[in-house]
Design an enzyme around this catalytic site. Sequence first.
Site, PDB file in Angstrom:
ATOM      1  N   HIS A  54      34.804  27.603  40.806  1.00  0.00           N
ATOM      2  CA  HIS A  54      35.128  28.102  39.466  1.00  0.00           C
ATOM      3  C   HIS A  54      34.915  26.945  38.485  1.00  0.00           C
ATOM      4  CE1 HIS A  54      37.368  31.728  40.991  1.00  0.00           C
ATOM      5  NE2 HIS A  54      37.496  30.946  42.040  1.00  0.00           N
TER       6      HIS A  54
ATOM      7  N   THR B  30      39.382  34.992  47.722  1.00  0.00           N
ATOM      8  CA  THR B  30      39.300  36.448  47.897  1.00  0.00           C
ATOM      9  C   THR B  30      37.880  36.911  48.214  1.00  0.00           C
ATOM     10  OG1 THR B  30      38.985  36.808  45.525  1.00  0.00           O
ATOM     11  CG2 THR B  30      41.252  36.863  46.339  1.00  0.00           C
TER      12      THR B  30
ATOM     13  N   HIS C 157      32.488  29.384  46.699  1.00  0.00           N
ATOM     14  CA  HIS C 157      32.160  29.334  45.276  1.00  0.00           C
ATOM     15  C   HIS C 157      33.083  28.360  44.571  1.00  0.00           C
ATOM     16  CE1 HIS C 157      35.061  32.537  46.098  1.00  0.00           C
ATOM     17  NE2 HIS C 157      35.623  32.224  44.942  1.00  0.00           N
TER      18      HIS C 157
ATOM     19  N   ASP D 246      32.498  35.050  35.435  1.00  0.00           N
ATOM     20  CA  ASP D 246      33.517  35.720  36.245  1.00  0.00           C
ATOM     21  C   ASP D 246      33.886  37.038  35.575  1.00  0.00           C
ATOM     22  OD1 ASP D 246      35.759  34.633  38.528  1.00  0.00           O
ATOM     23  OD2 ASP D 246      36.292  36.400  37.342  1.00  0.00           O
TER      24      ASP D 246
END
Length: 113
Positions: free
Chosen positions: A101, A94, A99, A30
Amino acid sequence: MEDCLFCKIAAGEIPSEKVYENEYVYAFKDIDPQAPFHVIVIPKKHIKSAADITPENSIEVAKIFEAISEIAAKEKLEKGFRVVNNCGSDGGQTVNHMHFHLLARRNLQWPPG
Ligand code: 5GP
Ligand code: ZN
């Protein structure tokens, strides 16, 4: 999918720091880590969010979780990790390519082994 940031990252059109890749899944650091270990795991196939999972595409979720356990073993996350999915604007999503994390209180070894 045109103009999707994560489709472009998975295709290598936008650079990223790759942690893992297979036929179905791409995982990368990230850009704005919220934990010492913060990797984003995505399906290569464009799926907008977890609200768009269907019987026809749910294999992508299985492949993501298989990849997460492989990454965890490779990165020696034996003390554990968190998996977080933000879905939709009220869920804090966003980037509109589903996805997950992958977070841990342990530094990401770089480059990955
Ligand atoms: P969301 O808020 O949608 O759950 O998560 C999007 C994540 O993507 C955020 O943690 C953000 O830091 C990360 N991100 C956004 N743009 C980029 C980028 O261009 N490269 C990388 N590596 N991560 C990004
Ligand atoms: Zn996409």
